[in-house]
Write a protein that holds these residues in place. Structure first.
Motif, PDB file in Angstrom:
ATOM      1  N   GLY A   1      -8.130   1.235   7.602  1.00  0.00           N
ATOM      2  CA  GLY A   1      -8.727   1.111   8.401  1.00  0.00           C
ATOM      3  C   GLY A   1      -9.362  -0.602   8.316  1.00  0.00           C
ATOM      4  O   GLY A   1      -9.674  -0.780  10.055  1.00  0.00           O
ATOM      5  N   MET A   2      -9.668  -0.501   7.643  1.00  0.00           N
ATOM      6  CA  MET A   2     -10.548  -1.614   6.918  1.00  0.00           C
ATOM      7  C   MET A   2      -8.937  -2.774   6.588  1.00  0.00           C
ATOM      8  O   MET A   2      -9.465  -4.013   6.631  1.00  0.00           O
ATOM      9  CB  MET A   2     -11.367  -1.710   5.891  1.00  0.00           C
ATOM     10  CG  MET A   2     -11.927  -0.405   5.880  1.00  0.00           C
ATOM     11  SD  MET A   2     -14.115  -0.339   5.189  1.00  0.00           S
ATOM     12  CE  MET A   2     -14.632  -1.769   5.010  1.00  0.00           C
ATOM     13  N   MET A   3      -7.974  -2.409   7.046  1.00  0.00           N
ATOM     14  CA  MET A   3      -7.661  -3.802   6.847  1.00  0.00           C
ATOM     15  C   MET A   3      -7.132  -3.898   5.667  1.00  0.00           C
ATOM     16  O   MET A   3      -7.372  -5.507   5.156  1.00  0.00           O
ATOM     17  CB  MET A   3      -7.283  -4.700   7.609  1.00  0.00           C
ATOM     18  CG  MET A   3      -6.616  -3.949   9.451  1.00  0.00           C
ATOM     19  SD  MET A   3      -4.990  -4.026   9.233  1.00  0.00           S
ATOM     20  CE  MET A   3      -4.530  -2.871   9.748  1.00  0.00           C
ATOM     21  N   ASN A   4      -7.308  -3.430   4.294  1.00  0.00           N
ATOM     22  CA  ASN A   4      -7.756  -4.300   2.728  1.00  0.00           C
ATOM     23  C   ASN A   4      -6.375  -4.000   2.029  1.00  0.00           C
ATOM     24  O   ASN A   4      -5.562  -3.130   1.432  1.00  0.00           O
ATOM     25  CB  ASN A   4      -8.346  -2.877   1.862  1.00  0.00           C
ATOM     26  CG  ASN A   4      -9.243  -2.886   1.142  1.00  0.00           C
ATOM     27  OD1 ASN A   4      -8.791  -3.679   0.040  1.00  0.00           O
ATOM     28  ND2 ASN A   4      -9.729  -2.828   0.555  1.00  0.00           N
ATOM     29  N   GLY A   5      -5.804  -5.110   2.733  1.00  0.00           N
ATOM     30  CA  GLY A   5      -4.546  -4.899   1.927  1.00  0.00           C
ATOM     31  C   GLY A   5      -4.653  -4.771   0.657  1.00  0.00           C
ATOM     32  O   GLY A   5      -3.325  -4.489  -0.240  1.00  0.00           O
ATOM     33  N   GLU A   6      -5.150  -5.789  -0.457  1.00  0.00           N
ATOM     34  CA  GLU A   6      -5.612  -5.290  -1.989  1.00  0.00           C
ATOM     35  C   GLU A   6      -5.569  -3.803  -2.551  1.00  0.00           C
ATOM     36  O   GLU A   6      -4.835  -3.984  -3.003  1.00  0.00           O
ATOM     37  CB  GLU A   6      -6.847  -6.128  -2.593  1.00  0.00           C
ATOM     38  CG  GLU A   6      -6.666  -6.288  -3.789  1.00  0.00           C
ATOM     39  CD  GLU A   6      -7.714  -7.303  -4.267  1.00  0.00           C
ATOM     40  OE1 GLU A   6      -8.460  -6.931  -5.456  1.00  0.00           O
ATOM     41  OE2 GLU A   6      -8.435  -8.204  -3.982  1.00  0.00           O
ATOM     42  N   LYS A   7      -6.001  -3.077  -1.380  1.00  0.00           N
ATOM     43  CA  LYS A   7      -6.461  -1.980  -1.815  1.00  0.00           C
ATOM     44  C   LYS A   7      -4.825  -1.331  -1.634  1.00  0.00           C
ATOM     45  O   LYS A   7      -4.094  -0.723  -2.433  1.00  0.00           O
ATOM     46  CB  LYS A   7      -7.368  -0.903  -1.196  1.00  0.00           C
ATOM     47  CG  LYS A   7      -8.767  -1.360  -1.546  1.00  0.00           C
ATOM     48  CD  LYS A   7      -8.849   0.131  -3.109  1.00  0.00           C
ATOM     49  CE  LYS A   7     -10.005  -0.422  -3.605  1.00  0.00           C
ATOM     50  NZ  LYS A   7     -11.052   0.190  -2.740  1.00  0.00           N
ATOM     51  N   VAL A   8      -3.990  -1.772  -1.065  1.00  0.00           N
ATOM     52  CA  VAL A   8      -3.580  -1.055   0.098  1.00  0.00           C
ATOM     53  C   VAL A   8      -2.054  -1.423  -1.092  1.00  0.00           C
ATOM     54  O   VAL A   8      -0.962  -0.226  -1.585  1.00  0.00           O
ATOM     55  CB  VAL A   8      -2.929  -1.292   1.535  1.00  0.00           C
ATOM     56  CG1 VAL A   8      -1.343  -0.326   1.013  1.00  0.00           C
ATOM     57  CG2 VAL A   8      -4.018  -0.198   1.891  1.00  0.00           C
ATOM     58  N   LEU A   9      -2.155  -3.153  -1.033  1.00  0.00           N
ATOM     59  CA  LEU A   9      -0.999  -3.547  -2.702  1.00  0.00           C
ATOM     60  C   LEU A   9      -1.487  -2.794  -4.192  1.00  0.00           C
ATOM     61  O   LEU A   9      -0.350  -2.673  -4.077  1.00  0.00           O
ATOM     62  CB  LEU A   9      -1.247  -4.909  -2.747  1.00  0.00           C
ATOM     63  CG  LEU A   9      -0.077  -5.750  -3.671  1.00  0.00           C
ATOM     64  CD1 LEU A   9       1.385  -5.442  -3.082  1.00  0.00           C
ATOM     65  CD2 LEU A   9      -0.234  -6.944  -4.408  1.00  0.00           C
ATOM     66  N   GLU A  10      -1.939  -2.265  -3.839  1.00  0.00           N
ATOM     67  CA  GLU A  10      -2.184  -1.789  -5.422  1.00  0.00           C
ATOM     68  C   GLU A  10      -2.141  -0.252  -5.634  1.00  0.00           C
ATOM     69  O   GLU A  10      -1.090  -0.142  -6.696  1.00  0.00           O
ATOM     70  CB  GLU A  10      -4.438  -1.653  -5.928  1.00  0.00           C
ATOM     71  CG  GLU A  10      -4.461  -3.028  -6.527  1.00  0.00           C
ATOM     72  CD  GLU A  10      -5.982  -3.310  -6.603  1.00  0.00           C
ATOM     73  OE1 GLU A  10      -6.663  -2.677  -6.217  1.00  0.00           O
ATOM     74  OE2 GLU A  10      -7.047  -4.647  -6.569  1.00  0.00           O
ATOM     75  N   HIS A  11      -1.733   0.331  -4.407  1.00  0.00           N
ATOM     76  CA  HIS A  11      -1.183   1.907  -4.100  1.00  0.00           C
ATOM     77  C   HIS A  11      -0.098   1.801  -4.395  1.00  0.00           C
ATOM     78  O   HIS A  11       0.646   2.832  -5.260  1.00  0.00           O
ATOM     79  CB  HIS A  11      -2.010   2.113  -3.060  1.00  0.00           C
ATOM     80  CG  HIS A  11      -1.629   3.563  -3.402  1.00  0.00           C
ATOM     81  ND1 HIS A  11      -2.047   4.367  -1.614  1.00  0.00           N
ATOM     82  CD2 HIS A  11      -0.414   4.142  -3.208  1.00  0.00           C
ATOM     83  CE1 HIS A  11      -1.852   5.586  -1.760  1.00  0.00           C
ATOM     84  NE2 HIS A  11      -0.577   5.782  -2.557  1.00  0.00           N
ATOM     85  N   ALA A  12       0.869   1.096  -3.334  1.00  0.00           N
ATOM     86  CA  ALA A  12       2.381   0.693  -3.602  1.00  0.00           C
ATOM     87  C   ALA A  12       2.425   0.057  -5.163  1.00  0.00           C
ATOM     88  O   ALA A  12       3.743   0.653  -5.663  1.00  0.00           O
ATOM     89  CB  ALA A  12       2.770  -0.215  -2.855  1.00  0.00           C
ATOM     90  N   LEU A  13       1.665  -0.414  -6.150  1.00  0.00           N
ATOM     91  CA  LEU A  13       2.129  -1.197  -7.321  1.00  0.00           C
ATOM     92  C   LEU A  13       2.670   0.397  -8.166  1.00  0.00           C
ATOM     93  O   LEU A  13       2.754   0.270  -9.191  1.00  0.00           O
ATOM     94  CB  LEU A  13       1.201  -2.400  -8.076  1.00  0.00           C
ATOM     95  CG  LEU A  13       1.662  -3.253  -7.256  1.00  0.00           C
ATOM     96  CD1 LEU A  13       0.404  -4.687  -7.129  1.00  0.00           C
ATOM     97  CD2 LEU A  13       3.158  -4.213  -7.664  1.00  0.00           C
ATOM     98  N   GLU A  14       1.033   0.513  -7.917  1.00  0.00           N
ATOM     99  CA  GLU A  14       0.657   1.906  -8.866  1.00  0.00           C
ATOM    100  C   GLU A  14       1.458   2.913  -8.966  1.00  0.00           C
ATOM    101  O   GLU A  14       2.312   3.930  -9.335  1.00  0.00           O
ATOM    102  CB  GLU A  14      -0.386   2.514  -8.467  1.00  0.00           C
ATOM    103  CG  GLU A  14      -1.502   3.592  -9.276  1.00  0.00           C
ATOM    104  CD  GLU A  14      -1.408   3.106 -11.106  1.00  0.00           C
ATOM    105  OE1 GLU A  14      -1.246   3.274 -11.979  1.00  0.00           O
ATOM    106  OE2 GLU A  14      -1.851   2.042 -11.076  1.00  0.00           O
ATOM    107  N   LEU A  15       2.096   2.961  -7.511  1.00  0.00           N
ATOM    108  CA  LEU A  15       3.784   4.005  -7.287  1.00  0.00           C
ATOM    109  C   LEU A  15       4.848   3.922  -7.528  1.00  0.00           C
ATOM    110  O   LEU A  15       5.227   4.779  -8.360  1.00  0.00           O
ATOM    111  CB  LEU A  15       3.645   4.374  -5.809  1.00  0.00           C
ATOM    112  CG  LEU A  15       2.588   4.827  -4.679  1.00  0.00           C
ATOM    113  CD1 LEU A  15       2.649   5.004  -3.197  1.00  0.00           C
ATOM    114  CD2 LEU A  15       3.082   6.742  -5.500  1.00  0.00           C
ATOM    115  N   ALA A  16       4.832   2.056  -7.981  1.00  0.00           N
ATOM    116  CA  ALA A  16       6.114   1.747  -8.202  1.00  0.00           C
ATOM    117  C   ALA A  16       6.469   2.090  -9.873  1.00  0.00           C
ATOM    118  O   ALA A  16       7.545   1.828 -10.530  1.00  0.00           O
ATOM    119  CB  ALA A  16       6.186   0.134  -8.129  1.00  0.00           C
TER     120      ALA A  16
END
Length: 100
Positions: free
Chosen positions: A84-99
């Protein structure tokens, strides 16, 4: 690293992709990030590390996981607040954590 965001149409998600790309660039990370509608996802799985699902299409998660996880692709739903807040940094961190 290849990250795919799955959405219904791709408008808001493509804005999020741009913010994630900026965040990756600022961290010196090489990441290919794209938004695709669920109907085209099967054409984009090659080389993908992480699939993040837009909260508005979270009901697709079981189907996407069934197709992607056997290929070694991590799948999760994007946090509603970060989306909702378009927080690209947080979403990227989430993806990196999953990877990891």
């Amino acid at each position: 690293m290849k990250i795919i965001l799955v959405c219904s149409a791709g408008m808001s998600t493509s804005m999020l992709v741009q913010k994630m790309e900026k965040s990756a660039e600022s961290k010196g990370l090489s990441a290919e990030i794209e938004a695709v509608p669920e109907s085209q996802l099967s054409n984009h799985l090659d080389g993908t590390n992480v699939i993040l699902i837009g909260p508005q299409v979270r009901y697709l998660a079981p189907k996407i996981k069934a197709n992607a996880e056997p290929l070694g692709i991590k799948v999760d739903i994007i946090n509603q607040m970060d989306y909702g807040m378009m927080n690209g940094e947080k979403v990227l961190e989430h993806a990196l954590e999953l990877a990891k």
